[in-house]
Motif scaffolding. Structure first.
Motif, mmCIF file in Angstrom:
data_model
loop_
_atom_site.group_PDB
_atom_site.id
_atom_site.type_symbol
_atom_site.label_atom_id
_atom_site.label_comp_id
_atom_site.label_asym_id
_atom_site.label_seq_id
_atom_site.Cartn_x
_atom_site.Cartn_y
_atom_site.Cartn_z
ATOM 1 N N MET A 63 4.883 28.689 7.797
ATOM 2 C CA MET A 63 6.070 27.958 6.790
ATOM 3 C C MET A 63 5.223 26.628 6.702
ATOM 4 O O MET A 63 4.397 25.860 7.438
ATOM 5 N N LYS A 64 4.481 26.709 5.347
ATOM 6 C CA LYS A 64 3.577 25.884 5.062
ATOM 7 C C LYS A 64 4.806 24.395 4.199
ATOM 8 O O LYS A 64 5.188 25.095 3.475
ATOM 9 N N ILE A 65 4.232 23.372 4.591
ATOM 10 C CA ILE A 65 4.795 21.526 4.490
ATOM 11 C C ILE A 65 4.213 21.216 3.727
ATOM 12 O O ILE A 65 2.906 21.199 4.174
ATOM 13 N N PHE A 66 4.441 20.558 2.988
ATOM 14 C CA PHE A 66 3.764 20.218 1.590
ATOM 15 C C PHE A 66 4.017 18.122 1.791
ATOM 16 O O PHE A 66 5.600 18.098 1.498
ATOM 17 N N VAL A 67 3.345 17.908 2.189
ATOM 18 C CA VAL A 67 3.520 16.551 2.856
ATOM 19 C C VAL A 67 2.915 15.174 1.497
ATOM 20 O O VAL A 67 1.371 15.347 1.475
ATOM 21 N N VAL A 68 3.879 15.234 0.845
ATOM 22 C CA VAL A 68 3.442 13.823 -0.346
ATOM 23 C C VAL A 68 3.797 12.624 -0.362
ATOM 24 O O VAL A 68 4.412 11.822 -0.090
ATOM 25 N N GLU A 69 2.780 11.949 0.465
ATOM 26 C CA GLU A 69 2.981 10.687 0.874
ATOM 27 C C GLU A 69 1.258 9.340 0.652
ATOM 28 O O GLU A 69 0.393 10.135 1.486
ATOM 29 N N ASP A 70 1.809 8.291 0.607
ATOM 30 C CA ASP A 70 0.871 7.567 -0.521
ATOM 31 C C ASP A 70 0.358 6.663 1.079
ATOM 32 O O ASP A 70 -1.030 6.429 1.022
ATOM 33 N N SER A 71 0.987 6.693 1.954
ATOM 34 C CA SER A 71 0.802 5.777 3.382
ATOM 35 C C SER A 71 -0.801 6.368 3.893
ATOM 36 O O SER A 71 0.459 7.417 4.614
ATOM 37 N N LYS A 72 -0.832 6.489 4.332
ATOM 38 C CA LYS A 72 -2.366 7.259 4.958
ATOM 39 C C LYS A 72 -1.258 7.204 6.669
ATOM 40 O O LYS A 72 -1.292 8.343 6.964
ATOM 41 N N PRO A 73 -1.207 5.839 7.558
ATOM 42 C CA PRO A 73 -0.913 6.140 8.324
ATOM 43 C C PRO A 73 0.379 7.161 8.456
ATOM 44 O O PRO A 73 0.522 7.667 9.484
ATOM 45 N N ILE A 74 1.768 6.739 7.643
ATOM 46 C CA ILE A 74 2.909 8.058 8.292
ATOM 47 C C ILE A 74 2.510 9.195 7.407
ATOM 48 O O ILE A 74 2.729 10.359 8.364
ATOM 49 N N ARG A 75 1.406 9.684 6.582
ATOM 50 C CA ARG A 75 1.722 11.334 6.759
ATOM 51 C C ARG A 75 0.733 11.031 7.547
ATOM 52 O O ARG A 75 1.460 12.380 7.940
ATOM 53 N N ARG A 76 -0.748 11.042 8.171
ATOM 54 C CA ARG A 76 -1.092 11.319 9.208
ATOM 55 C C ARG A 76 0.269 11.596 10.429
ATOM 56 O O ARG A 76 -0.196 12.589 11.024
ATOM 57 N N GLU A 77 0.955 10.857 10.666
ATOM 58 C CA GLU A 77 1.629 10.663 11.822
ATOM 59 C C GLU A 77 2.537 11.914 11.487
ATOM 60 O O GLU A 77 3.040 12.853 12.521
ATOM 61 N N ASN A 78 3.006 11.543 9.741
ATOM 62 C CA ASN A 78 3.925 12.932 9.720
ATOM 63 C C ASN A 78 3.295 14.382 10.003
ATOM 64 O O ASN A 78 3.864 15.660 10.459
ATOM 65 N N GLU A 79 2.114 14.079 9.565
ATOM 66 C CA GLU A 79 1.156 15.847 8.977
ATOM 67 C C GLU A 79 0.799 16.407 10.833
ATOM 68 O O GLU A 79 1.099 17.541 10.970
ATOM 69 N N ILE A 125 19.107 34.150 4.420
ATOM 70 C CA ILE A 125 18.077 34.827 4.995
ATOM 71 C C ILE A 125 19.382 34.128 6.598
ATOM 72 O O ILE A 125 19.510 32.818 6.542
ATOM 73 N N PRO A 126 19.195 35.188 7.549
ATOM 74 C CA PRO A 126 19.929 34.718 8.409
ATOM 75 C C PRO A 126 19.081 34.503 9.601
ATOM 76 O O PRO A 126 19.901 33.672 10.495
ATOM 77 N N PHE A 127 17.757 34.587 9.505
ATOM 78 C CA PHE A 127 17.092 34.088 10.577
ATOM 79 C C PHE A 127 16.619 32.865 10.519
ATOM 80 O O PHE A 127 15.698 32.867 9.158
ATOM 81 N N SER A 128 16.789 31.800 11.129
ATOM 82 C CA SER A 128 15.270 30.741 10.803
ATOM 83 C C SER A 128 13.942 31.089 11.080
ATOM 84 O O SER A 128 14.035 32.125 11.597
ATOM 85 N N SER A 129 13.043 30.506 9.380
ATOM 86 C CA SER A 129 12.179 31.233 10.198
ATOM 87 C C SER A 129 10.795 29.499 10.292
ATOM 88 O O SER A 129 9.931 29.764 9.627
ATOM 89 N N VAL A 130 11.663 29.262 11.285
ATOM 90 C CA VAL A 130 11.058 27.936 11.955
ATOM 91 C C VAL A 130 9.766 28.353 13.044
ATOM 92 O O VAL A 130 10.586 29.310 14.124
ATOM 93 N N PRO A 131 8.966 28.251 12.792
ATOM 94 C CA PRO A 131 8.280 28.216 13.885
ATOM 95 C C PRO A 131 8.749 27.989 15.463
ATOM 96 O O PRO A 131 9.866 26.775 14.933
ATOM 97 N N VAL A 132 7.567 28.821 16.224
ATOM 98 C CA VAL A 132 8.512 28.536 17.890
ATOM 99 C C VAL A 132 7.183 28.906 18.355
ATOM 100 O O VAL A 132 6.227 29.398 18.159
ATOM 101 N N LYS A 133 6.783 27.801 19.211
ATOM 102 C CA LYS A 133 6.016 27.419 20.131
ATOM 103 C C LYS A 133 6.230 28.560 21.201
ATOM 104 O O LYS A 133 6.803 29.270 21.136
#
Length: 139
Positions: A1-17, A131-139
């Motif tokens: 699953m591809k997540i696009f993080v739009v955040e101008d604060s570099k520390p917050i963006r890095r932490e979330n990414e 969609i019956p099942f989540s497409s959330v990644p599984v470790k």
């Protein structure tokens, strides 16, 4: 699953990414509203995490652009903001899938709850789309 993080604060963006990457998500970032609109077309992400206070185009303007364009209208947008909950209803009506406050996501230093919160949101989105099942990644 591809997540696009739009955040101008570099520390917050890095932490979330970093937190999302560790949870096995593919993560791409942008630092302003104009690039967010442009990259949403090019990247076709599965989900967009959108800050509200951004340079060039504000978060609400980005949301309006995304939801009014047939190519990006179906991409779920989760608002991740430091603004108070009072904006929640207006943003949900404008097309946001969910509204999360940054201090809830990063409740304590070194503990980022974003992957767990997104897991629940993604499951809800998938159920709405049939969609019956989540497409959330599984470790």
């Amino acid at each position: 699953m591809k997540i696009f993080v739009v955040e101008d604060s570099k520390p917050i963006r890095r932490e979330n990414e970093s937190a999302l990457y560790k949870a096995w998500y593919e993560v791409v970032g942008a630092v302003d509203g104009e690039s967010a609109v442009r990259f949403a077309h090019d990247l076709n992400p599965d989900l967009i995490l959108l800050d509200m206070i951004l340079p060039k185009l504000s978060g609400p303007e980005v949301l309006q652009h995304l939801k009014s364009d047939p190519e990006t209208a179906d991409i779920p947008v989760v608002v991740l903001s430091s603004l108070s909950e009072k904006n929640r209803q207006k943003l949900m009506e404008a097309g946001a899938e969910e509204y999360l406050e940054k201090d809830e996501v990063m409740a304590s230093h070194g503990m980022n709850l974003l992957p767990k919160m997104l897991e629940n949101i993604i499951c809800r989105i998938n159920r709405k789309r049939g969609i019956p099942f989540s497409s959330v990644p599984v470790k």
